[in-house]
Design a protein around this motif. Structure first.
Motif, PDB file in Angstrom:
ATOM      1  N   UNK A  17     -26.467  20.311  28.873  1.00 31.93           N
ATOM      2  CA  UNK A  17     -25.905  21.051  30.000  1.00 31.93           C
ATOM      3  C   UNK A  17     -25.540  20.095  31.141  1.00 31.93           C
ATOM      4  N   UNK A  18     -26.380  19.086  31.392  1.00 33.27           N
ATOM      5  CA  UNK A  18     -26.084  18.113  32.444  1.00 33.27           C
ATOM      6  C   UNK A  18     -24.804  17.341  32.138  1.00 33.27           C
ATOM      7  N   UNK A  19     -24.627  16.935  30.880  1.00 32.89           N
ATOM      8  CA  UNK A  19     -23.403  16.208  30.512  1.00 32.89           C
ATOM      9  C   UNK A  19     -22.166  17.079  30.686  1.00 32.89           C
ATOM     10  N   UNK A  20     -22.278  18.338  30.297  1.00 31.98           N
ATOM     11  CA  UNK A  20     -21.148  19.255  30.454  1.00 31.98           C
ATOM     12  C   UNK A  20     -20.792  19.426  31.930  1.00 31.98           C
ATOM     13  N   UNK A  21     -21.806  19.622  32.766  1.00 31.04           N
ATOM     14  CA  UNK A  21     -21.549  19.805  34.191  1.00 31.04           C
ATOM     15  C   UNK A  21     -21.011  18.531  34.838  1.00 31.04           C
ATOM     16  N   UNK A  78     -27.717  33.400  33.489  1.00 28.68           N
ATOM     17  CA  UNK A  78     -27.218  33.685  34.847  1.00 28.68           C
ATOM     18  C   UNK A  78     -27.346  32.491  35.781  1.00 28.68           C
ATOM     19  N   UNK A  79     -28.468  31.778  35.670  1.00 28.44           N
ATOM     20  CA  UNK A  79     -28.651  30.610  36.529  1.00 28.44           C
ATOM     21  C   UNK A  79     -27.700  29.487  36.140  1.00 28.44           C
ATOM     22  N   UNK A  80     -27.466  29.310  34.836  1.00 29.55           N
ATOM     23  CA  UNK A  80     -26.527  28.281  34.387  1.00 29.55           C
ATOM     24  C   UNK A  80     -25.114  28.574  34.894  1.00 29.55           C
ATOM     25  N   UNK A  81     -24.733  29.847  34.895  1.00 26.73           N
ATOM     26  CA  UNK A  81     -23.422  30.236  35.410  1.00 26.73           C
ATOM     27  C   UNK A  81     -23.320  29.909  36.892  1.00 26.73           C
ATOM     28  N   UNK A  82     -24.389  30.206  37.638  1.00 24.66           N
ATOM     29  CA  UNK A  82     -24.396  29.908  39.072  1.00 24.66           C
ATOM     30  C   UNK A  82     -24.302  28.406  39.314  1.00 24.66           C
ATOM     31  N   UNK A  83     -25.058  27.615  38.559  1.00 23.82           N
ATOM     32  CA  UNK A  83     -24.998  26.158  38.695  1.00 23.82           C
ATOM     33  C   UNK A  83     -23.622  25.617  38.320  1.00 23.82           C
ATOM     34  N   UNK A  84     -23.023  26.203  37.295  1.00 19.41           N
ATOM     35  CA  UNK A  84     -21.678  25.807  36.901  1.00 19.41           C
ATOM     36  C   UNK A  84     -20.687  26.041  38.040  1.00 19.41           C
ATOM     37  N   UNK A 137     -21.361  23.454  40.852  1.00 22.38           N
ATOM     38  CA  UNK A 137     -20.761  22.157  40.553  1.00 22.38           C
ATOM     39  C   UNK A 137     -19.250  22.205  40.741  1.00 22.38           C
ATOM     40  N   UNK A 138     -18.651  23.296  40.301  1.00 23.91           N
ATOM     41  CA  UNK A 138     -17.207  23.477  40.490  1.00 23.91           C
ATOM     42  C   UNK A 138     -16.839  23.378  41.967  1.00 23.91           C
ATOM     43  N   UNK A 139     -17.621  24.024  42.807  1.00 23.52           N
ATOM     44  CA  UNK A 139     -17.294  24.059  44.230  1.00 23.52           C
ATOM     45  C   UNK A 139     -17.592  22.734  44.924  1.00 23.52           C
ATOM     46  N   UNK A 140     -18.691  22.080  44.534  1.00 26.81           N
ATOM     47  CA  UNK A 140     -18.974  20.760  45.100  1.00 26.81           C
ATOM     48  C   UNK A 140     -17.833  19.803  44.776  1.00 26.81           C
ATOM     49  N   UNK A 141     -17.376  19.828  43.520  1.00 25.25           N
ATOM     50  CA  UNK A 141     -16.276  18.948  43.128  1.00 25.25           C
ATOM     51  C   UNK A 141     -14.975  19.347  43.822  1.00 25.25           C
ATOM     52  N   UNK A 178     -23.059  28.938  49.932  1.00 22.30           N
ATOM     53  CA  UNK A 178     -23.599  30.234  49.515  1.00 22.30           C
ATOM     54  C   UNK A 178     -24.033  30.200  48.055  1.00 22.30           C
ATOM     55  N   UNK A 179     -23.323  29.482  47.197  1.00 23.34           N
ATOM     56  CA  UNK A 179     -23.707  29.439  45.790  1.00 23.34           C
ATOM     57  C   UNK A 179     -24.984  28.633  45.597  1.00 23.34           C
ATOM     58  N   UNK A 180     -25.162  27.572  46.377  1.00 18.72           N
ATOM     59  CA  UNK A 180     -26.433  26.842  46.350  1.00 18.72           C
ATOM     60  C   UNK A 180     -27.571  27.761  46.759  1.00 18.72           C
ATOM     61  N   UNK A 181     -27.326  28.566  47.774  1.00 21.17           N
ATOM     62  CA  UNK A 181     -28.340  29.530  48.218  1.00 21.17           C
ATOM     63  C   UNK A 181     -28.648  30.544  47.126  1.00 21.17           C
ATOM     64  N   UNK A 182     -27.602  31.046  46.457  1.00 22.98           N
ATOM     65  CA  UNK A 182     -27.803  32.060  45.423  1.00 22.98           C
ATOM     66  C   UNK A 182     -28.488  31.498  44.178  1.00 22.98           C
ATOM     67  N   UNK A 183     -28.358  30.188  43.939  1.00 30.07           N
ATOM     68  CA  UNK A 183     -29.057  29.599  42.804  1.00 30.07           C
ATOM     69  C   UNK A 183     -30.563  29.554  43.053  1.00 30.07           C
ATOM     70  N   UNK A 184     -30.962  29.561  44.319  1.00 28.07           N
ATOM     71  CA  UNK A 184     -32.383  29.568  44.686  1.00 28.07           C
ATOM     72  C   UNK A 184     -32.899  30.975  44.952  1.00 28.07           C
ATOM     73  N   UNK A 185     -32.066  31.799  45.578  1.00 28.60           N
ATOM     74  CA  UNK A 185     -32.445  33.179  45.916  1.00 28.60           C
ATOM     75  C   UNK A 185     -31.378  34.112  45.349  1.00 28.60           C
ATOM     76  N   UNK A 186     -31.452  34.468  44.076  1.00 23.00           N
ATOM     77  CA  UNK A 186     -30.385  35.242  43.430  1.00 23.00           C
ATOM     78  C   UNK A 186     -30.314  36.681  43.944  1.00 23.00           C
TER      79      UNK A 186
END
Length: 411
Positions: free
Chosen positions: A15-19, A148-154, A157-161, A279-287
């Motif tokens: 998953x890390x390599x994909x992200x 669900x958490x993997x989708x949020x992290x994905x 990462x999309x938004x950070x990039x 907001x997505x970083x926040x939602x990954x911690x507090x869904x």
């Protein structure tokens, strides 16, 4: 309550390599988008010419999307991902010709613009395939409980990039010019492929002769129309972003209204992604735990109001803050929509559903760019943005009233 799932999900090396690969390729895409909008506007001084960039890409992308979904479901995904990655590298490298040899070859501004449109048209074909591949790979890499958490992290990462890409694009244009910014884009695309090579192959669950192309496509589209939660979420995304695509006109605002130059262009392009990233970083911690359907409708309406505010603002930092807030609201929307689509879709048709999903996304983004350029030409830039924001609010109200399953959706 803060969740520990992000750390557990990120312990998965695959998953890390994909992200990581996705980070670098989206970084390159966002730098390229910033570059092309600035380059074409400097060549033409016509807002409509920016809209034609989106139209050049969306026509082949949408035309090929359903077939791409069939190909993704029937073939090994890692190989397809790498083919698309290197196709992008080759096509974007063609833009080095007018960037470096403009003086020697005596290209006119219109000739360069048409050449850009032609190259972007060809990248649209690759876009039809590469867009759905990464999200279609995630459910095979992570456990269902972590999905669900993997989708949020994905999305994070999309938004950070995206933030880094838009900002870096503006800064590189300002300090190193168009041609070296283009070189940086190509380097990041190649770097993305390094991480994609590390992935394990993902083979199809189907035999190639098992299902015909048209039957395969029909199965994916039919599933979307039968699942009202998915259909409502995708329609909401398509029409809201189609009319609320103020970002496409940022080169015009930065140049003619806010007088901020290329540096200001990069920050304005990154502003909405900065908000989404927060907001997505926040939602990954507090869904979000309940009423996701109602929240989705509310944040899309709020997004439209922010676009209206951006269109009316004549002050740089106020415009910046409206875009940041719009990104925060859109970030909530992205997480809810992405989770609905992934959780409601069976594995065997995931590629086709996500490809159909990409039609909605590309229609909203690239057609939104074209619509914004056309509306700006007809009504003026400010009026077109305010009108688009107003239409977004109206769309949210219509979908909320007409789709009770989406309104009541919880997961």
């Amino acid at each position: 309550m803060i969740s520990s799932l992000p750390l557990k999900t990120l312990q998965n090396r695959e998953f890390r390599n994909l992200l990581t690969g996705r980070f670098f390729i989206v970084l390159a895409f966002r730098m390229l988008a910033t570059l092309l909008g600035w380059w074409v506007y400097q060549l033409t001084k016509d807002p409509f010419s920016i809209g034609l960039i989106g139209l050049s890409e969306v026509i082949p992308a949408v035309s090929c999307a359903l077939y791409a979904g069939h190909v993704i479901d029937m073939n090994e995904k890692k190989k397809l991902l790498l083919i698309c990655n290197y196709a992008y590298v080759f096509l974007i490298s063609l833009l080095l010709i007018p960037a470096f040899l403009n003086v020697e070859l005596h290209f006119s501004g219109h000739e360069i613009t048409y050449f850009i449109y032609a190259v972007i048209f060809l990248t649209g074909i690759a876009r039809a395939f590469i867009g759905p591949i990464v999200p279609s790979m995630i459910p095979k890499i992570v456990d269902k409980v972590n999905l669900p958490n993997a989708i949020t992290l994905n999305q994070a990462i999309f938004l950070v990039s995206s933030v880094c890409g838009h900002a870096a694009g503006g800064f590189l244009i300002e300090f190193y010019g168009i041609k070296w910014t283009l070189v940086a884009v190509i380097v990041f695309m190649i770097l993305a492929s390094v991480f994609f090579w590390k992935l394990q192959p993902q083979f199809s669950e189907h035999k190639k002769e098992e299902i015909k192309v048209m039957e395969s496509i029909k199965e994916g589209v039919s599933y979307i129309f039968k699942t009202k939660e998915i259909l409502g979420a995708l329609c909401l995304d398509m029409f809201a972003v189609l009319f609320g695509g103020a970002v496409a006109m940022i080169p015009v605002f930065a140049t003619d209204i806010l007088k901020s130059g290329a540096n200001g262009l990069g920050l304005l392009n990154a502003a909405s992604d900065i908000g989404s990233m927060i907001i997505i970083t926040t939602l990954s911690l507090v869904p979000l735990r309940k009423n996701q359907g109602k929240i989705l409708l509310a944040v899309v309406a709020g997004f439209g109001l922010c676009i209206i505010g951006f269109g009316l603002s004549e002050y740089y930092w106020l415009s910046f803050m409206f875009l940041v807030l719009s990104g925060m609201l859109d970030g909530i929307s992205v997480v809810i929509r992405g989770t609905i689509v992934q959780l409601k879709t069976p594995d065997h048709i995931r590629g086709r559903v996500l490809s159909a999903n990409s039609i909605f996304i590309m229609s909203s983004n690239e057609m939104g760019q074209f619509e914004s350029g056309l509306a700006a030409k007809l009504f003026g830039v400010v009026r077109s943005v305010v009108l688009g924001g107003s239409m977004t609010v109206l769309i949210a109200a219509i979908v909320g009233i007409s789709n009770s399953k989406l309104r009541k959706m919880q997961y």
